[in-house]
Design an enzyme around this catalytic site. Structure first.
Site, mmCIF file in Angstrom:
data_model
loop_
_atom_site.group_PDB
_atom_site.id
_atom_site.type_symbol
_atom_site.label_atom_id
_atom_site.label_comp_id
_atom_site.label_asym_id
_atom_site.label_seq_id
_atom_site.Cartn_x
_atom_site.Cartn_y
_atom_site.Cartn_z
ATOM 1 N N ASP A 41 -8.418 19.880 65.387
ATOM 2 C CA ASP A 41 -8.594 20.598 66.651
ATOM 3 C C ASP A 41 -10.047 20.389 67.089
ATOM 4 O OD1 ASP A 41 -9.074 22.675 68.572
ATOM 5 O OD2 ASP A 41 -7.379 23.781 67.740
ATOM 6 N N VAL A 42 -10.261 19.941 68.315
ATOM 7 C CA VAL A 42 -11.650 19.668 68.738
ATOM 8 C C VAL A 42 -12.502 20.938 68.831
ATOM 9 C CG1 VAL A 42 -11.239 17.475 69.952
ATOM 10 C CG2 VAL A 42 -11.050 19.631 71.224
ATOM 11 N N PRO A 71 -9.805 11.469 87.028
ATOM 12 C CA PRO A 71 -8.490 11.134 87.596
ATOM 13 C C PRO A 71 -7.957 12.237 88.505
ATOM 14 C CG PRO A 71 -8.501 11.048 85.170
ATOM 15 C CD PRO A 71 -9.709 11.810 85.604
ATOM 16 N N TYR A 82 -10.396 25.828 85.075
ATOM 17 C CA TYR A 82 -10.168 24.437 84.655
ATOM 18 C C TYR A 82 -11.147 23.515 85.390
ATOM 19 C CZ TYR A 82 -8.102 19.811 84.194
ATOM 20 O OH TYR A 82 -7.923 18.467 83.968
ATOM 21 N N LYS A 109 -14.313 20.969 84.063
ATOM 22 C CA LYS A 109 -14.399 19.532 84.351
ATOM 23 C C LYS A 109 -15.684 19.201 85.134
ATOM 24 C CE LYS A 109 -10.814 18.173 82.112
ATOM 25 N NZ LYS A 109 -10.982 17.267 80.964
ATOM 26 N N GLY A 123 -0.120 11.381 76.575
ATOM 27 C CA GLY A 123 -0.734 11.050 77.860
ATOM 28 C C GLY A 123 -1.758 9.931 77.813
ATOM 29 N N GLU A 159 1.882 14.975 79.890
ATOM 30 C CA GLU A 159 2.303 16.333 79.488
ATOM 31 C C GLU A 159 1.405 17.406 80.116
ATOM 32 O OE1 GLU A 159 2.628 16.750 75.217
ATOM 33 O OE2 GLU A 159 3.914 14.993 75.049
ATOM 34 N N ARG A 208 -1.540 17.283 66.778
ATOM 35 C CA ARG A 208 -0.175 16.941 66.339
ATOM 36 C C ARG A 208 -0.156 15.618 65.581
ATOM 37 N NH1 ARG A 208 2.709 17.345 72.015
ATOM 38 N NH2 ARG A 208 0.615 16.729 72.632
HETATM 39 P P1 NDP Z 1 -1.665 15.510 77.845
HETATM 40 O O1 NDP Z 1 -1.294 16.954 77.780
HETATM 41 O O2 NDP Z 1 -0.574 14.511 77.888
HETATM 42 O O3 NDP Z 1 -2.671 15.145 76.674
HETATM 43 C C1 NDP Z 1 -3.684 16.022 76.269
HETATM 44 C C2 NDP Z 1 -4.182 15.603 74.911
HETATM 45 O O4 NDP Z 1 -5.253 16.486 74.528
HETATM 46 C C3 NDP Z 1 -3.118 15.705 73.845
HETATM 47 O O5 NDP Z 1 -3.182 14.575 73.005
HETATM 48 C C4 NDP Z 1 -3.497 16.950 73.059
HETATM 49 O O6 NDP Z 1 -3.137 16.799 71.689
HETATM 50 C C5 NDP Z 1 -5.016 16.912 73.194
HETATM 51 N N1 NDP Z 1 -5.602 18.220 72.945
HETATM 52 C C6 NDP Z 1 -5.471 19.358 73.667
HETATM 53 N N2 NDP Z 1 -6.102 20.365 73.070
HETATM 54 C C7 NDP Z 1 -6.674 19.849 71.941
HETATM 55 C C8 NDP Z 1 -7.443 20.392 70.897
HETATM 56 N N3 NDP Z 1 -7.785 21.686 70.877
HETATM 57 N N4 NDP Z 1 -7.843 19.583 69.889
HETATM 58 C C9 NDP Z 1 -7.494 18.272 69.878
HETATM 59 N N5 NDP Z 1 -6.766 17.694 70.839
HETATM 60 C C10 NDP Z 1 -6.351 18.486 71.861
HETATM 61 O O7 NDP Z 1 -2.568 15.375 79.163
HETATM 62 P P2 NDP Z 1 -3.396 14.136 79.790
HETATM 63 O O8 NDP Z 1 -3.238 12.911 79.000
HETATM 64 O O9 NDP Z 1 -3.065 14.112 81.215
HETATM 65 O O10 NDP Z 1 -4.866 14.723 79.645
HETATM 66 C C11 NDP Z 1 -5.924 14.017 79.050
HETATM 67 C C12 NDP Z 1 -7.221 14.466 79.712
HETATM 68 O O11 NDP Z 1 -7.182 14.109 81.077
HETATM 69 C C13 NDP Z 1 -7.477 15.959 79.685
HETATM 70 O O12 NDP Z 1 -8.834 16.186 79.440
HETATM 71 C C14 NDP Z 1 -7.106 16.413 81.098
HETATM 72 O O13 NDP Z 1 -7.792 17.575 81.470
HETATM 73 C C15 NDP Z 1 -7.554 15.214 81.880
HETATM 74 N N6 NDP Z 1 -6.965 15.010 83.202
HETATM 75 C C16 NDP Z 1 -5.613 14.952 83.372
HETATM 76 C C17 NDP Z 1 -5.081 14.723 84.624
HETATM 77 C C18 NDP Z 1 -3.622 14.724 84.890
HETATM 78 O O14 NDP Z 1 -3.228 14.924 86.056
HETATM 79 N N7 NDP Z 1 -2.766 14.475 83.909
HETATM 80 C C19 NDP Z 1 -5.969 14.435 85.761
HETATM 81 C C20 NDP Z 1 -7.361 14.559 85.476
HETATM 82 C C21 NDP Z 1 -7.838 14.786 84.233
HETATM 83 P P3 NDP Z 1 -2.542 17.923 70.724
HETATM 84 O O15 NDP Z 1 -1.790 18.899 71.569
HETATM 85 O O16 NDP Z 1 -1.697 17.152 69.772
HETATM 86 O O17 NDP Z 1 -3.749 18.500 70.064
HETATM 87 C C1 8X3 Z 2 -5.822 17.285 86.588
HETATM 88 C C2 8X3 Z 2 -5.775 16.953 88.032
HETATM 89 O O1 8X3 Z 2 -5.688 17.963 90.352
HETATM 90 O O2 8X3 Z 2 -3.958 18.596 88.780
HETATM 91 O O3 8X3 Z 2 -7.125 17.349 86.144
HETATM 92 O O4 8X3 Z 2 -6.162 19.467 88.557
HETATM 93 S S1 8X3 Z 2 -5.385 18.321 88.969
#
Ligand code: NDP
Ligand code: 8X3
Length: 264
Positions: free
Chosen positions: A72-73, A194, A164, A168, A30, A200, A52
């Site tokens: 893992d964070v 966003p 969730y 945020k 993402g 994903e 991953r």
């Molecule tokens: P994805 O699921 O595509 O990416 C999420 C990323 O976070 C992955 O790389 C995953 O890596 C990593 N991650 C999750 N848990 C852990 C962990 N415990 N330790 C380390 N890494 C972790 O989603 P997005 O790119 O959309 O999300 C990125 C951020 O944006 C998130 O904080 C999400 O809440 C936020 N967001 C997303 C929106 C959307 O609609 N997509 C809108 C608003 C905000 P891995 O699994 O390999 O550890």
């Molecule tokens: C992800 C955006 O609106 O799906 O943070 O929760 S929403």
């Protein structure tokens, strides 16, 4: 794994002295993956962190440009062990605190305690653990940018957004607080919120139910991961005296969290 990291680290340090560097959490997918690709294309060094490792290794980097940190964070000790040697030897221009997830969309009454814990530990504590490790190095440098990813879900409530959204909202507040702490050191803190983005994210939220995940993005044009990568690039390349504190980045068809104009 540790040996591989050290080899990559040595290659990076020997290949370039003046390279700009960004640390990206959640770089395996993402927003994080697209941002890593974008910065690598622009010649930056990327420290890519996520669980991953194989996804991190698939980033297209030139030799010495990429440092992969499988971690893992939520693992404060693991982060310290893996990041400290890197931070000791590499100057950092930007931290992109992006790792995060939603794991359900149900009422509080129907909420799952383990899923709540994972969201809170990842989205709030994980961001704090990484920031706490990085901040002393940025302070020593007297420059740098921290970009946190909150969400529209932390600014507006929607049905099932509860825990969730609360994580945020916490990220938005932490961003303000960190900005006050770090401004005296010339360090910027920006918060990107966003709206719906096709990554994903929904697959994870709906536990790999592809039909349910796809449904979220049908009938309109959602944000793409690259849109956020472009925003991160913009924020990282502003003059030192300019800090954009908050950016709400929405699909045009989504004027607020609960409203999406769909064509069908
Ligand atoms: P994805 O699921 O595509 O990416 C999420 C990323 O976070 C992955 O790389 C995953 O890596 C990593 N991650 C999750 N848990 C852990 C962990 N415990 N330790 C380390 N890494 C972790 O989603 P997005 O790119 O959309 O999300 C990125 C951020 O944006 C998130 O904080 C999400 O809440 C936020 N967001 C997303 C929106 C959307 O609609 N997509 C809108 C608003 C905000 P891995 O699994 O390999 O550890
Ligand atoms: C992800 C955006 O609106 O799906 O943070 O929760 S929403």
């Amino acid at each position: 794994m540790q040996a591989k990291l050290q080899v990559l680290l040595r290659q990076c340090l020997s290949s370039s002295i003046e390279m700009n560097t960004i640390l990206i959490t959640g770089a395996s997918s993402g927003f994080g993956f697209a941002t890593a690709e974008h910065f690598l294309e622009q010649g930056w060094r990327v420290i890519a962190l996520a669980r991953r490792e194989e996804k991190l290794l698939s980033l297209s980097a030139k030799e010495g440009q990429l440092i992969v940190v499988p971690c893992d964070v939520r693992d404060a000790k693991g982060l310290e062990e893996k990041l400290t040697p890197i931070l000791e030897t590499t100057s950092l221009d930007c931290l992109f605190n992006n790792a995060g997830l939603a794991l359900e969309k149900v009422s509080v009454e129907d909420g799952n305690l383990d899923l709540w814990k994972t969201m809170i530990e990842t989205n709030i504590q994980g961001l704090l653990y990484v920031s706490r490790l990085v901040i002393p190095y940025l302070k020593k440098q007297k420059q740098g940018t921290i970009i946190n990813v909150s969400s529209i879900a932390g600014r507006e409530a929607y049905d099932g957004g509860n825990v969730y959204g609360a994580t945020k909202a916490a990220v938005a507040l932490l961003s303000k607080s960190m900005r006050i702490e770090l401004a005296p050191y010339g360090i910027k803190v920006s918060d990107i919120a966003p709206g719906a983005a096709d990554t994903e994210f929904s697959l994870v939220r709906f536990h790999q139910d592809e039909k349910k995940a796809k449904q979220v993005y049908i009938g309109y044009t959602p944000l793409m991961a690259q849109d956020i990568a472009n925003v991160v690039w913009f924020l990282c390349n502003l003059p030192p005296h300019v800090c954009i504190q908050e950016m709400v980045v929405m699909p045009t068809a989504q004027p607020e969290a609960k409203v999406v104009f769909k064509k069908n």
